[in-house]
Design a protein around this motif. Structure first.
Motif, PDB file in Angstrom:
ATOM      1  N   GLN A 132     -18.993 -48.377 -14.966  1.00 19.24           N
ATOM      2  CA  GLN A 132     -19.707 -48.952 -16.104  1.00 19.24           C
ATOM      3  C   GLN A 132     -19.853 -50.471 -15.976  1.00 19.24           C
ATOM      4  O   GLN A 132     -18.901 -51.186 -15.695  1.00 19.24           O
ATOM      5  CB  GLN A 132     -19.012 -48.584 -17.407  1.00 19.24           C
ATOM      6  N   LYS A 169     -26.119 -49.231 -15.644  1.00 19.38           N
ATOM      7  CA  LYS A 169     -26.918 -49.075 -16.857  1.00 19.38           C
ATOM      8  C   LYS A 169     -28.281 -48.449 -16.576  1.00 19.38           C
ATOM      9  O   LYS A 169     -28.881 -47.813 -17.456  1.00 19.38           O
ATOM     10  CB  LYS A 169     -27.095 -50.439 -17.528  1.00 19.38           C
ATOM     11  N   SER A 183     -19.024 -42.727 -17.226  1.00 14.31           N
ATOM     12  CA  SER A 183     -18.480 -44.054 -16.931  1.00 14.31           C
ATOM     13  C   SER A 183     -18.292 -44.296 -15.441  1.00 14.31           C
ATOM     14  O   SER A 183     -18.079 -45.433 -15.019  1.00 14.31           O
ATOM     15  CB  SER A 183     -17.125 -44.238 -17.627  1.00 14.31           C
TER      16      SER A 183
END
Length: 299
Positions: A132, A169, A183
């Motif tokens: 992440q 992202k 994650s």
């Protein structure tokens, strides 16, 4: 005065499909260490000689192994250069198909005081991974046939890529037909290479691929949104991971998986503040559909 040591951040790497290296070769930015190197065995008689000491004259240089790894940030131009050597297939309309053989390449590493050239390189493992908030990285394990050493200053003048890399992202993961929060992401292609083809020489004369396995590892929050990920059907299901570069219009990296099979495993709390469900599955073909299709699209 003694010479200053080489600064590690000044080391540069380039690849090409064949020698010689020139201004058309592809430079690679790498992160951390680069470890591709030659290591030669010493073979000794080690016989009974009336002493427990070992004699240097009774030795010869043995087999030379050339292996190592690098970590590369993922971006469009870099992936266009590397994907044919990972999958074995040449690009066809932004698609890099898996083939039954691997293409070889050459790599040059400028380590300041000397420049090293590696021939007959093949990629043994390619791991696309991210956590992440971090950049999507590509870890490569490389096996090569030979290493040659050149003088300082023989590395060609190259312009390193400046396009924006992919980050976590940018990724959208779809499993069992639903978009998932995750994650951690790790898609690994293991090209099983026969690295022992020396015959009556000290260097490898070829490094054929003998098998290939592909795995997908992800980590998910355990909630009612993801209970269907637990104890999936044996045949698994198709899945996709799509990274759309929010900083570069048109750059889209897609991993389309025909079937991801997971071992039947029950979730546990593992002593964490909030429960997680890590998954590790095998990516396999489904009928005539290849296990993995990689698309590196751009405008």
């Amino acid at each position: 005065m003694p010479a200053d040591p080489v600064v590690s951040r000044l080391v540069t790497i380039a690849i090409d499909s064949a020698l010689p290296f020139d201004t058309s070769s592809i430079p690679l930015e790498f992160v951390g260490s680069e470890t591709l190197h030659e290591e030669a065995d010493i073979v000794a008689t080690d016989g009974m000689r009336g002493t427990i000491d070992h004699n240097k004259e009774r030795t010869r240089e043995g087999l030379k192994k050339v292996s190592g790894s690098i970590k590369v940030p993922c971006s469009r131009i870099v992936l266009d250069a590397l994907l044919p050597y990972i999958t074995g297939g040449n690009e066809a309309t932004n698609i890099f198909p898996l083939e039954q053989t691997l293409q070889e390449f050459v790599m040059m590493v400028d380590r300041g005081a000397k420049v090293y050239t590696y021939s007959g390189c093949r990629i043994a493992r390619a791991s696309f991974n991210a956590t992440q908030g971090q950049i999507l990285m590509l870890d490569l394990d490389i096996e090569a046939e030979t290493e040659t050493t050149g003088d300082a200053g023989t590395f060609p003048s190259l312009t390193f890529p400046t396009e924006k890399p992919y980050i976590m992202k940018d990724g959208v993961l779809t499993l069992l037909g639903s978009t998932r929060e995750f994650s951690e992401f790790n898609l690994t292609i293991n090209n099983v290479l026969d690295t022992e083809r020396y015959e009556n020489a000290l260097t490898r004369y070829t490094i054929p691929i003998t098998d290939r396995t592909i795995t997908l590892a992800t980590n998910h929050p355990w909630s009612t949104d993801h209970t269907d990920l637990e104890k999936q059907a044996l045949d698994g299901a198709a899945g996709t991971a799509v990274f759309t570069n929010a900083a570069v219009s048109g750059d889209v990296l897609t991993f389309a998986m025909a079937a991801v099979q997971y071992k039947n495993r029950t979730v546990t709390s593992q002593g964490q503040p909030t429960m997680r469900y890590p998954l590790e599955g095998d990516v396999r073909s489904s009928g005539s559909t290849a296990p993995l299709i990689i698309t590196n699209a751009h405008s």
